[in-house]
Write an enzyme that holds these catalytic residues in place. Sequence first.
Site, PDB file in Angstrom:
ATOM      1  N   HIS A  83      15.824 -26.952 -20.685  1.00  0.00           N
ATOM      2  CA  HIS A  83      17.209 -26.643 -20.088  1.00  0.00           C
ATOM      3  C   HIS A  83      18.008 -27.662 -21.166  1.00  0.00           C
ATOM      4  O   HIS A  83      18.341 -28.770 -20.965  1.00  0.00           O
ATOM      5  CB  HIS A  83      17.760 -27.178 -18.681  1.00  0.00           C
TER       6      HIS A  83
ATOM      7  N   SER B 205      19.561 -22.299 -16.213  1.00  0.00           N
ATOM      8  CA  SER B 205      20.429 -23.364 -15.626  1.00  0.00           C
ATOM      9  C   SER B 205      19.975 -23.509 -14.079  1.00  0.00           C
ATOM     10  O   SER B 205      20.219 -24.660 -13.507  1.00  0.00           O
ATOM     11  CB  SER B 205      21.798 -23.321 -15.619  1.00  0.00           C
TER      12      SER B 205
HETATM   13  P1  NAD Z   1      25.225 -15.315 -23.004  1.00  0.00           P
HETATM   14  O1  NAD Z   1      25.576 -14.122 -22.134  1.00  0.00           O
HETATM   15  O2  NAD Z   1      26.358 -16.045 -24.012  1.00  0.00           O
HETATM   16  O3  NAD Z   1      23.868 -14.729 -23.899  1.00  0.00           O
HETATM   17  C1  NAD Z   1      22.960 -14.207 -23.435  1.00  0.00           C
HETATM   18  C2  NAD Z   1      22.460 -13.078 -24.477  1.00  0.00           C
HETATM   19  O4  NAD Z   1      21.062 -12.725 -24.197  1.00  0.00           O
HETATM   20  C3  NAD Z   1      23.367 -12.172 -24.988  1.00  0.00           C
HETATM   21  O5  NAD Z   1      23.771 -11.934 -26.325  1.00  0.00           O
HETATM   22  C4  NAD Z   1      22.683 -10.590 -24.370  1.00  0.00           C
HETATM   23  O6  NAD Z   1      22.803  -9.768 -25.031  1.00  0.00           O
HETATM   24  C5  NAD Z   1      21.311 -11.331 -24.490  1.00  0.00           C
HETATM   25  N1  NAD Z   1      19.905 -10.605 -24.007  1.00  0.00           N
HETATM   26  C6  NAD Z   1      20.045  -9.948 -22.819  1.00  0.00           C
HETATM   27  N2  NAD Z   1      18.825  -9.170 -22.529  1.00  0.00           N
HETATM   28  C7  NAD Z   1      17.861  -9.951 -23.561  1.00  0.00           C
HETATM   29  C8  NAD Z   1      16.505  -9.467 -23.694  1.00  0.00           C
HETATM   30  N3  NAD Z   1      15.994  -9.019 -22.954  1.00  0.00           N
HETATM   31  N4  NAD Z   1      15.897 -10.448 -24.903  1.00  0.00           N
HETATM   32  C9  NAD Z   1      16.784 -11.374 -25.643  1.00  0.00           C
HETATM   33  N5  NAD Z   1      18.217 -11.372 -25.339  1.00  0.00           N
HETATM   34  C10 NAD Z   1      18.561 -10.659 -24.309  1.00  0.00           C
HETATM   35  O7  NAD Z   1      24.653 -16.298 -21.777  1.00  0.00           O
HETATM   36  P2  NAD Z   1      24.357 -18.065 -22.353  1.00  0.00           P
HETATM   37  O8  NAD Z   1      25.619 -18.764 -21.880  1.00  0.00           O
HETATM   38  O9  NAD Z   1      23.874 -18.025 -23.587  1.00  0.00           O
HETATM   39  O10 NAD Z   1      23.048 -18.246 -21.210  1.00  0.00           O
HETATM   40  C11 NAD Z   1      21.851 -17.961 -21.601  1.00  0.00           C
HETATM   41  C12 NAD Z   1      20.929 -18.869 -20.756  1.00  0.00           C
HETATM   42  O11 NAD Z   1      21.251 -20.178 -20.696  1.00  0.00           O
HETATM   43  C13 NAD Z   1      21.143 -18.557 -19.212  1.00  0.00           C
HETATM   44  O12 NAD Z   1      19.888 -18.494 -18.499  1.00  0.00           O
HETATM   45  C14 NAD Z   1      22.155 -19.517 -18.690  1.00  0.00           C
HETATM   46  O13 NAD Z   1      21.838 -20.076 -17.449  1.00  0.00           O
HETATM   47  C15 NAD Z   1      21.401 -20.726 -19.674  1.00  0.00           C
HETATM   48  N6  NAD Z   1      22.414 -21.971 -19.821  1.00  0.00           N
HETATM   49  C16 NAD Z   1      23.846 -21.496 -20.104  1.00  0.00           C
HETATM   50  C17 NAD Z   1      24.587 -22.724 -20.271  1.00  0.00           C
HETATM   51  C18 NAD Z   1      25.994 -22.369 -20.444  1.00  0.00           C
HETATM   52  O14 NAD Z   1      26.911 -23.413 -20.553  1.00  0.00           O
HETATM   53  N7  NAD Z   1      26.343 -21.274 -21.107  1.00  0.00           N
HETATM   54  C19 NAD Z   1      24.189 -23.830 -20.517  1.00  0.00           C
HETATM   55  C20 NAD Z   1      22.645 -24.147 -20.083  1.00  0.00           C
HETATM   56  C21 NAD Z   1      21.916 -22.920 -20.024  1.00  0.00           C
END
Ligand code: NAD
Length: 654
Positions: free
Chosen positions: A145, A124
Amino acid sequence: MVVDAADIQRVAVLGAGNMGHGITEVVALAGYDVTMRDIEQDFIEDGYESIEWSLQKLDEKGRLDESPEDVLDRIDITTDLEEAVSDVDLVIEAAPEQLDLKRDIFSDLDDYTPADAILASNTSSLSITKIAEATERPESVVGMHFFNPPVKMDLVEVIYGEETSDETAEATYEFVESIDKTPIYVRKDVNGFVVNSVLGPFMDEPAWMVSNNESTIRQADAAMVHERGYPMGPFELADLTGIDVGYHVRKEAGKPVPPIMEEKVEKEELGQKTGKGYYDYEEGEGADYEPEDADDFDTLRVEARIVNEAAKLIGDDVATPEAIDTGLKLGAGFPEGPCTRADKIGLDRILAKLEDLYEETGEDRFEPADYLVELVEEGKTGKDAGEGFYEYGGSEGPGDYRTIDYELSEDGLLEVTLDRPERLNALNNDMMDAIVDLLNSVDTEEVRAVTFEGAGDRAFCAGADVTGFADIEPAKRAEPTEVFQVVDEFSRPTVAKVDGYCLGGGFELALACDLRVATEDSKFGFPEIDLGLLPGGGGTQRALRMAGEARAKELVFRGEHISAERAADWGLINRAVPADEYEDTCAEFVDDLVSGPPVALRHAKRVMNEGADEDLDAGLQMESQAFALLLTTEDAMEGAAAFQADREPEFEGK
Ligand code: NAD
């Protein structure tokens, strides 16, 4: 190189968290084989269970064309990175938001993925360029994204890093379209990309105003929601997303943080998740502002900053006005795109506001964007001037729309097709805007009647698909009504051709038409009550007037579907006919309208619409005036002459 989306067959998603499992589900739903990878079996299983649950829900709502098991069959899970990515065409990384971690992952991907795979990150706020530097093929790295939750949110930003090739970005864009999402290009790797950059001032200007004692929290929220139509107030939204999240994003971007935000973070009052933020969710009533709290809040100040941010992105070639408008509507639930709104407000007014504030405070955030200054200097001050962010060629008429199709025949029939068959033609903001724009820009001299129908063979329109801020209670969303008004008031007769589901917003659209013809198997209803809502597009009122109180209340209170036969019986539709008679019946209705006298039809529609809300005397008065006026028209003379000569009249609308 992967050159277009057709080459993409196997996809890997890294991370089974909030975003990763949702993205996996979306990709599998679109028919791709996808492998979801996380670092621990437990995390993978949690993600997989969430997908199972979500598919079940979609199935219960009749939104799947296949069984949940069929979709799940396309999803593999693993904790082994190499296994996950060694034969894929596209990787979508959704691991935690830490640059070093993402760079490690991309460096591994460089080793394990086929040379022509696209490597996408769902970050993000991190730099795509910096993530790409960890690989030997930065041209194949791109930002993709998604918004939260991916299954519901329509938008995906496709972001160029410094080295991203056009082939990579274009294939990614097409892939996004192929999974039924709407992509927008973000052509440079700017912090916050498009949606969060433009959303920034919506959140932080009110926070500055409250910090400076120029407003209260409730005043700002009430004004932005009740006066300007945003689905949530800025403070209400901050409480939902977490005040710390916005705080860290600003800190990391090196932007000054409004004191009130700093204060809340220090006190660990971070919003709903801690029970207290700008509002109190435990001892208080939560976001309890009322319309009357709005009292004199300077909404132009906030919107001027939003527009300034948009102008910076356009001037720097990061995004087009269309991309910004689409992004903010779909990604942040804005009631209309900021560039469209700015053109209506007047860019000169917006610039003057920024200049005054800049002079008064000396704060950098009010410094007008060069592009905004340029437009105003060139006289491109918005819609009234014929050009602003957009060009308004009055004579050009309507353009192309993504969510509707239309055709105007030579004899004046405007056929509008709601064209989102994969979503049962659900109304979304884009579709509603398109209908409004079409009806407002079409030359009414050339149109004699309008029909609305749904694409595909399942639905006229199954409801409103209002994608707003992530995870917001639907009840908080601004209800869209303009489209129903515009259809209702369109100066030519309108017919809804209903074949299939006609529910919620779709039913309201049909009721806003003058006439309705349906196949016997069609289903009608207002399911809004099951969501804790009510039909917000005129449905309660139009149903009441057409079907009477008892029947309208049954429809609205119980939320049940009714058959076309019952709808006809209740006076809600004109005809319910067997499928094999449907097209002929519609054609008979439409022929009469298209060949009928345009001026008389227009006046008949107007006096009947307006008369419905008046007492009998006032209605009769309107009728006689219209009658007197019609007596003097050429059409009335032609009608009389044709009657005398026993021939078909040829009305010209004069
Ligand atoms: P989250 O913490 O819910 O999930 C992340 C997952 O990645 C976890 O299950 C973790 O165990 C796993 N992980 C850690 N290291 C890893 C690796 N080396 N390989 C594969 N998986 C691995 O986080 P999220 O909210 O899903 O966010 C993930 C990404 O999406 C981030 O970059 C975030 O900025 C982006 N994002 C989040 C949102 C939101 O609203 N949550 C919206 C858009 C983008």
